[in-house]
Write an enzyme that holds these catalytic residues in place. Structure first.
Site, PDB file in Angstrom:
ATOM      1  N   PRO A  97      26.045  13.854  10.719  1.00  0.00           N
ATOM      2  CA  PRO A  97      27.042  12.816  10.469  1.00  0.00           C
ATOM      3  C   PRO A  97      26.344  11.460  10.536  1.00  0.00           C
ATOM      4  O   PRO A  97      25.878  11.049  11.591  1.00  0.00           O
ATOM      5  CB  PRO A  97      28.040  12.973  11.617  1.00  0.00           C
ATOM      6  N   ILE A 119      24.087   9.827  18.913  1.00  0.00           N
ATOM      7  CA  ILE A 119      23.955   8.387  19.117  1.00  0.00           C
ATOM      8  C   ILE A 119      25.298   7.730  18.837  1.00  0.00           C
ATOM      9  O   ILE A 119      25.895   7.928  17.772  1.00  0.00           O
ATOM     10  CB  ILE A 119      22.876   7.812  18.184  1.00  0.00           C
ATOM     11  N   ASP A 166      22.076   9.726  13.633  1.00  0.00           N
ATOM     12  CA  ASP A 166      22.860  10.957  13.774  1.00  0.00           C
ATOM     13  C   ASP A 166      23.957  10.695  14.803  1.00  0.00           C
ATOM     14  O   ASP A 166      23.695  10.580  16.005  1.00  0.00           O
ATOM     15  CB  ASP A 166      21.917  12.079  14.235  1.00  0.00           C
ATOM     16  N   HIS A 167      25.177  10.590  14.323  1.00  0.00           N
ATOM     17  CA  HIS A 167      26.282  10.191  15.196  1.00  0.00           C
ATOM     18  C   HIS A 167      26.625  11.271  16.231  1.00  0.00           C
ATOM     19  O   HIS A 167      27.390  11.040  17.156  1.00  0.00           O
ATOM     20  CB  HIS A 167      27.515   9.881  14.338  1.00  0.00           C
ATOM     21  N   ARG A 168      26.027  12.476  16.066  1.00  0.00           N
ATOM     22  CA  ARG A 168      26.302  13.505  17.068  1.00  0.00           C
ATOM     23  C   ARG A 168      25.719  13.116  18.414  1.00  0.00           C
ATOM     24  O   ARG A 168      26.265  13.448  19.461  1.00  0.00           O
ATOM     25  CB  ARG A 168      25.682  14.851  16.635  1.00  0.00           C
TER      26      ARG A 168
END
Ligand SMILES: Cc1cc2nc3c(=O)[nH]c(=O)nc-3n(C[C@H](O)[C@H](O)[C@H](O)COP(=O)(O)OP(=O)(O)OC[C@H]3O[C@@H](n4cnc5c(N)ncnc54)[C@H](O)[C@@H]3O)c2cc1C
Lengths: 484, 431
Positions: free
Chosen positions: B225, B405, B401-403
């Site tokens: 993401p 961060i 990577d929004h998972r």
């Protein structure tokens, strides 16, 4: 899966022109597959009909004669059961005619199949003008130029002669003339103990010739495991005048009573012997010369084989090659498989020649058959294997046939028990070996075979029991516990 | 010393690389080759490289052609030569010696028998991982799947048709059959319209680099993401310093580029914010933090995008980084990069400033978790203490990577990078 290949390529295949040189088992299989995929196919051969060496002067006529020989030997052996027949009388004209009928039926059938597929069959000798242009010369000298997108070379092989020992004499035979059976000579020397020599030697011995087989190496059937060949040798020794391994021919001259041959055994002195006829069966040479390959980028090895990759493409991207002309094993079914691969690749599929096992069958009696890894190869390459042997003395079916002269062996990977090779000698071995090929291709382990129920009483049970022996014990063989 | 037949086999190129496509054969039969002389140019999934010979002698037989896919360990050529091949180093090409006159065991046919001579490769039979039935092997070829990369779901790793299909689907749109002679391929997952109906088209096979890039990008796009954070750094001062010290770096054999400075700044930024120097292990539900700082720099080459990695940037000064970066980029363009030089990155920089543009959203080079995009700096009118000043502004975009961060962390990280570029002292103070 086959349908899928077809679907994805038919559109573009439609316009592809493909020429095939040679209509043997390789060439006609390629032609039929290419036509089925929608390509425009020209099939070129010297004969009137497809079939090549295999049908005209190889597999098929030899198997007719071997069948007749087996009938005669079985009839003779029936005395064991108290049944005896009068000595056979052979009408050679009738025998030759029936053999020719079988060949005619098969080859004309192939001719029909090729017409039904709208394949243009051109009779003549083809050679390359360049990578995509072929010149075909008919018997009467008429020439025809064929333009093509791709060519498959399937020109096969021819019998090899002893170097520097060619005689212009009707007494000197090769496999082609031997199959014609002009007569049954009183004495026949077979030079070369490979499968062609043994098959034909067995036919002539059964029909009444005193047959001597000389073989340069230590045993018969170079390529087969010695334990399998040994069982055939025993039967051959009964049937034939003599079998001499480690013996080679050093000279040949025609004399009044026949051909005088100098035979040298081991390092000894060469000794002369006279035979009515001599059959030279020392192997076959690829037909790669005379094709005009110089006008293409096709490369040939020192031994005359055309170099190909796994797709059977030569070093010239427009040209493929298959069958005997690309290398060992020189067998019809290998040629056909390669032919289908090449046709599919030209049609745009990513097919490759990547068998794990190619069966080899010697149609003597007993038959010898093997596939995959042999024990000799494993030894040579230092591959660790487990080997189990099941002597047919323990087979009920063999006993009912009074044919305990057989052996089944299975070769496995000691770590995974995966079946790597199989070898069988005995009556019907040629049919039995199919199970080995399937097992190897499917990646079966020994217990897959052991756990599959085999009908009783059949010879196929020997395969099941051999597979069990990999793990120590089979039902009908007791092995005292000991490491192997 | 006796003349021997030497075999040169395709050496192990890098971990997990089992095959390579030959793009160029640099020698031919009859050529004399020396140890270390390049003999092949190859492309693997990950790189294009030259393969040097480990034997010296005269080539008698060449077993590969351009376009062939060759397995590691396969014989490339045979040569006659002196048996003076140096002891092979680990990872170096390995030469196997075979006697010039192979001993013929009793079972083997005599030389007059062509039985021993066929060039047809002996079918490989044993041991290979992943048992697959013939129909499955064919399916794999149709779908362009390398079976050695497929994990079998069956007993003892047996590969089923479903395994092959799943693998093909996973590889996404990048999967394609090896080019046949008609240069055609099997249809991919989604079938395409017949483009030729609307005009002339030309089809070209994807190179191994292109295929691998396509696969990686599609996978990263599908699994990571992405969020992209934008910012601008005032590099007026930095540009001045760069001009001032450029000569010194040049003397050391490098070029003091903005990228080199950014790489150094990143070393400090990553140390300060370890979650940007990490990977996600979804299977284990763990985040893997790396205690080393290797920054990959995207290089645009004729044959596609390559990402050489500068290792341990935290231990190197800007001059060292600049020199190394110049050399790596040069090697990438000349196809000399080794696979090792492209592995082990923990963070990537993509600088498109040389071409232009005001900003872009880079795709994370998974399994890394962040990437910094650099666009072209421009002199802008900036309000400084009530007045307007011409300042050189460098646009930066950080995709992450929004998972693992969060948005605030992303913004903070990029802010820190910006400030470090504006006040180089900061990097030494806090990094
Ligand atoms: C006695 C004998 C018994 C055999 N028994 C068996 C057996 O039991 N099982 C088995 O598997 N194999 C057997 N073989 C081997 C088998 O015959 C070959 O492996 C097989 O025929 C090879 O097929 P091919 O398509 O490569 O070529 P071939 O069958 O050799 O066919 C090649 C064809 O190409 C034609 N040709 C050649 N050059 C040209 C040209 N320039 N222009 C046009 N046409 C050309 C030839 O005339 C020939 O018809 C036997 C062979 C012999 C001799």
């Amino acid at each position: 899966m086959r349908r899928k290949v077809k679907d994805t390529m038919s559109d573009e295949a439609n316009s592809t022109r493909i020429a095939i040189i040679g209509a043997g088992p390789g060439g006609y299989a390629a032609a039929f597959r290419a036509a089925d995929l929608g390509m425009r196919v020209t099939l070129i051969d010297l004969e009137a009909n497809p079939g090549g060496v295999c049908l005209h002067r190889g597999c098929i006529p030899s198997k007719v004669l071997l069948h007749v020989a087996k009938v005669m030997n079985d009839a003779r052996d029936a005395v064991h059961w108290g049944v005896s027949f009068a000595p056979p009388e052979i009408d050679f004209d009738r025998l030759r005619a029936s053999k020719a009928e079988v060949v005619e039926k098969m080859t004309s059938g192939l001719g029909q199949l090729s017409r039904a597929r709208k394949i243009a069959f051109v009779r003549g000798r083809a050679s390359f003008q360049d990578s995509t242009v072929l010149r075909v010369t008919a018997d009467d000298g008429a020439e025809q130029v064929i333009e093509t997108d791709y060519t498959i070379i399937a020109s096969g092989s021819r019998p090899a002669w002893l170097p520097d020992m060619y005689l212009e004499s009707p007494r000197l035979l090769n496999s082609t003339s031997a199959l014609q059976m002009a007569d049954i000579p009183g004495s026949l020397l077979v030079v070369g103990g490979g499968y062609i020599g043994l098959e034909l030697g067995m036919v002539y011995a059964t029909m009444g010739s005193d047959v001597t087989v000389v073989e340069m190496t230590q045993g018969l059937l170079p390529g087969a495991d010695p334990d399998l060949a040994a069982i055939l040798s025993r039967r051959m020794e009964e049937l034939m005048h003599s079998i001499r391994p480690n013996t080679k021919v050093t000279a040949m001259t025609e004399v009044e009573q026949g051909i005088e041959v100098m035979l040298q055994s081991g390092d000894g002195e060469a000794v002369p012997e006279v035979f009515d006829k001599v059959l030279v069966s020392i192997g076959r040479k690829p037909n790669s010369s005379g094709l005009g390959l110089d006008s293409t980028k096709v490369e040939v090895t020192d031994d005359g084989f055309i170099r190909v990759d796994e797709h059977r493409r030569t070093t010239d991207p427009r040209i493929f090659a298959i069958g005997d002309v690309v290398g060992q094993p020189m067998l019809a079914h290998k040629a056909s498989h390669e032919g289908r691969v090449a046709a599919e690749v030209i049609g745009g599929a990513n097919s490759a020649f990547e068998p794990l096992a190619i069966p080899a069958v010697v149609f003597t009696d007993p038959e010898v058959a093997w596939c995959g890894l042999t024990e000799a190869e494993a030894k040579r390459d230092g591959t660790k294997v487990n080997v189990a042997r099941f002597p047919w003395g323990a087979s009920g079916r063999a006993a009912t046939l009074h044919r305990s002269d057989g052996l089944t062996k299975v070769i496995t990977d000691p770590d995974t028990d995966r079946v790597l090779g199989m070898g069988i000698v005995g009556t019907g071995a040629g049919e039995l070996i199919a199970e080995g090929v399937l097992a190897i291709e499917m990646g079966a382990v020994a217990s897959d075979i052991g756990l599959s129920i085999h009908a009783h009483p059949t010879l196929s049970e020997t395969i099941m029991e051999t597979a069990d022996l990999i793990f120590g014990q089979g039902t009908h063989v007791y092995r005292p516990r000991a490491g192997h | 010393m006796n003349a021997k037949t030497l075999e040169f086999k395709l050496p192990a190129l890098a971990e997990n690389i089992e095959t390579a496509t030959v793009t160029k054969v640099l020698v031919s039969v009859g050529d004399a080759v020396a140890v270390d002389q390049p003999v092949l140019e190859i492309e693997t999934d990950k790189a294009a490289a030259e393969v040097p010979s480990s034997v010296s002698g005269t080539i008698t037989e060449l077993l590969v052609n351009e376009g062939d896919t060759v397995k590691v360990g396969a014989v490339v050529f045979r040569a006659t030569g002196q048996d003076a091949a140096p002891a092979p180093k680990a990872d170096a090409p390995v030469a196997a010696e075979v006697p010039a006159e192979p001993a013929r065991p009793a079972e083997m046919p005599a030389p007059v028998e062509p039985d021993s001579a066929g060039p047809a490769p002996a079918p490989k039979r044993s041991g290979a991982p992943g048992v697959a039935a013939p129909s499955v092997r064919r399916l794999a070829r149709e779908l362009g799947v390398d079976l050695s990369e497929v994990t079998g779901s069956g007993a003892d790793g047996r590969i089923t048709a479903d395994d092959v299909k799943a693998h093909a689907a996973g590889a996404g749109a990048a999967e394609a059959g090896a080019s046949g002679p008609g240069e055609s391929r099997t249809t991919s997952v989604e079938s395409l319209p017949d483009f030729a109906r609307w005009g002339e088209i030309e089809r070209q096979p994807m190179s191994a680099i292109r295929r691998r890039t396509a696969e990686n990008m599609a996978r990263a796009w599908a699994t990571v993401p992405h969020v992209t954070q934008f910012d601008k750094a005032d590099v007026t001062e930095l540009e001045r310093l760069r001009k001032e010290h450029g000569k010194k770096v040049e003397a050391a054999g490098g070029k003091l580029t903005v990228t080199a400075v950014i790489v150094k700044v990143l070393a400090s930024a990553l140390k300060k914010s370890p979650q940007f120097n990490a990977s996600v292990d979804v299977a284990a539900n763990e985040v893997v933090f790396k205690k080393y700082y290797n920054v990959g720099v995207a290089v645009d080459t004729e044959r596609g995008l390559l990402v050489p990695v500068i290792r341990d940037v935290d231990t190197k000064n800007v001059t060292q980084i600049a020199v190394e970066l110049g050399a790596l980029a040069e090697r990438a363009r000349n196809r000399k990069l080794t696979l090792d030089e492209m592995q082990g990155g923990t963070f990537t920089v993509s600088n498109l400033g040389g071409i232009g543009g005001t900003g872009f959203t880079p795709i994370v080079n998974a399994p890394e978790v962040a990437i910094l995009g650099v666009s072209r700096s421009q002199v802008e009118a900036v309000f400084v203490e009530g007045g307007v000043e011409p300042r050189t502004m460098l646009p930066l975009s950080l995709s992450y990577d929004h998972r693992v961060i969060d948005g605030a962390d992303g913004a903070r990280f990029l802010r820190w990078v910006v400030e470090a570029l504006e006040q180089p002292f900061l990097a030494t103070l806090e990094g």
